[in-house]
Design a protein around this motif. Sequence first.
Motif, mmCIF file in Angstrom:
data_model
loop_
_atom_site.group_PDB
_atom_site.id
_atom_site.type_symbol
_atom_site.label_atom_id
_atom_site.label_comp_id
_atom_site.label_asym_id
_atom_site.label_seq_id
_atom_site.Cartn_x
_atom_site.Cartn_y
_atom_site.Cartn_z
ATOM 1 N N ASN A 273 46.370 24.855 34.909
ATOM 2 C CA ASN A 273 46.281 25.941 33.983
ATOM 3 C C ASN A 273 45.492 27.232 34.663
ATOM 4 O O ASN A 273 44.744 27.891 34.236
ATOM 5 C CB ASN A 273 45.722 25.576 33.008
ATOM 6 N N HIS A 274 45.812 27.322 36.108
ATOM 7 C CA HIS A 274 45.102 28.563 36.815
ATOM 8 C C HIS A 274 45.727 29.558 36.366
ATOM 9 O O HIS A 274 46.908 29.705 36.256
ATOM 10 C CB HIS A 274 45.434 28.040 38.257
ATOM 11 N N SER A 279 43.635 31.827 42.465
ATOM 12 C CA SER A 279 42.596 30.811 41.989
ATOM 13 C C SER A 279 42.948 29.403 42.515
ATOM 14 O O SER A 279 42.279 28.637 42.734
ATOM 15 C CB SER A 279 42.781 30.844 40.365
ATOM 16 N N LEU A 280 44.354 29.377 42.458
ATOM 17 C CA LEU A 280 44.932 28.066 42.916
ATOM 18 C C LEU A 280 44.352 27.781 44.371
ATOM 19 O O LEU A 280 44.197 26.674 44.907
ATOM 20 C CB LEU A 280 46.292 27.884 42.762
ATOM 21 N N LEU A 281 44.414 28.761 45.245
ATOM 22 C CA LEU A 281 44.091 28.791 46.580
ATOM 23 C C LEU A 281 42.571 28.531 46.833
ATOM 24 O O LEU A 281 42.063 27.841 47.681
ATOM 25 C CB LEU A 281 44.381 29.991 47.274
ATOM 26 N N LYS A 289 50.115 26.251 52.618
ATOM 27 C CA LYS A 289 51.140 25.620 53.551
ATOM 28 C C LYS A 289 52.536 25.252 52.938
ATOM 29 O O LYS A 289 53.551 24.978 53.683
ATOM 30 C CB LYS A 289 50.676 24.557 54.353
ATOM 31 N N PHE A 290 52.465 25.299 51.543
ATOM 32 C CA PHE A 290 53.671 24.667 51.002
ATOM 33 C C PHE A 290 54.627 26.081 50.642
ATOM 34 O O PHE A 290 54.353 27.037 50.505
ATOM 35 C CB PHE A 290 53.218 24.294 49.645
ATOM 36 N N ARG A 297 57.004 30.490 43.953
ATOM 37 C CA ARG A 297 57.479 29.834 42.809
ATOM 38 C C ARG A 297 56.623 28.406 42.400
ATOM 39 O O ARG A 297 56.876 27.530 42.483
ATOM 40 C CB ARG A 297 58.874 29.058 43.327
ATOM 41 N N VAL A 298 55.338 28.997 41.786
ATOM 42 C CA VAL A 298 54.466 28.044 41.284
ATOM 43 C C VAL A 298 54.247 28.361 39.766
ATOM 44 O O VAL A 298 53.851 29.428 39.399
ATOM 45 C CB VAL A 298 53.248 28.184 41.886
#
Length: 348
Positions: A273-274, A279-281, A289-290, A297-298
């Motif tokens: 729930n970022h 924030s995810l990074l 890298k994805f 597209r996250v």
Amino acid sequence: MKRIFLLFFSVILFSSCSDKKGTAAVQEFRISQNLSYQDTNNELLLKSGNHRYRISKDVLPYKKIMLMNSSLVGYITALGLQQKITGVANPEYIYSDAVRQQILSGATVDIGTDQKYDVEKIISMKPDAVFTNYMANFEATYRLLRDNGIEVIFLDEYLEQNPLEKTAYIKVFGKLLGAEPKADSIYTDISRRYEELAKNARATQPRPSVLANEMYGGQWYLPGGKTQLAKFIADAGGSYILSDNPDARAVPLTFEEVFVRGKDAEFWLNAGNHPSLTSLLNISPNYAKFGAFRNGRVYTIAGREKEKANDYFESGVLRADLVLRDYIKILHPELLPGVPLVYMKQLH
């Protein structure tokens, strides 16, 4: 001799028919492998996992209930029976405006947390039943409530991996709360919409590849190929990177193991729930890298939140059709032009 034989045969036949009539099995209504019930003249026989209940029709429908899990709230509010909820645990996780208002007014009380329930308050308010997921470490609490005449009913909807079987739990609440026709109608409508959506999405090509979840405590808990999320992705016309896995649970993998499978995945779903990609990074720089991350597209499950409450875990438990629609909107937006996301949110 012939007359004696016919008389003997008639007695045997009559006895057999009488036995069959006297022991006629009561029809079992199967919600899922974990949940079913039988409706007799005097009792509702409920089977939930390893737990069995014989509920007298004299006490039904229940008028006052308490919920130890917010994941069960969505079933009650969908039936419009939230006024029957006299107590909830962890009220800060309740999303429903109607129930939150009842909490503010005092009509619904706080009965503690999943760390420590307020047993004295529960007993003093004498609810007809308390509904909860079963947790072995609270067995003493359950026993104390039962010893004080309170029915404790375990409904482990979180174990269900078929979205529509989880939806079907509303039928049990309909039986227990006196809203069976409405519960059946809600289930029928949701399942019809789900199947219509799935039929169109499953036939759509190409099927984009999908990565899911995130790292936690050094492990990436990737949903197994037989989990609810795997089914949602398949029904939404996606190709899940762990679809060949036979597990109906989360599979702990290293970052490297997930990267090998998912580095080129086109979409990344249920990424916590970022609030943002940044924030995810911050959790792991390696996420960059994805391919799905680089292409933006996250998607998280934070589309409907209020403070600590997240409606994905409340009404989303029931509304399999809306959850599926979100996934289709993400993977095949051309199928749902103009339709907004409900529970999902794209990170930027």
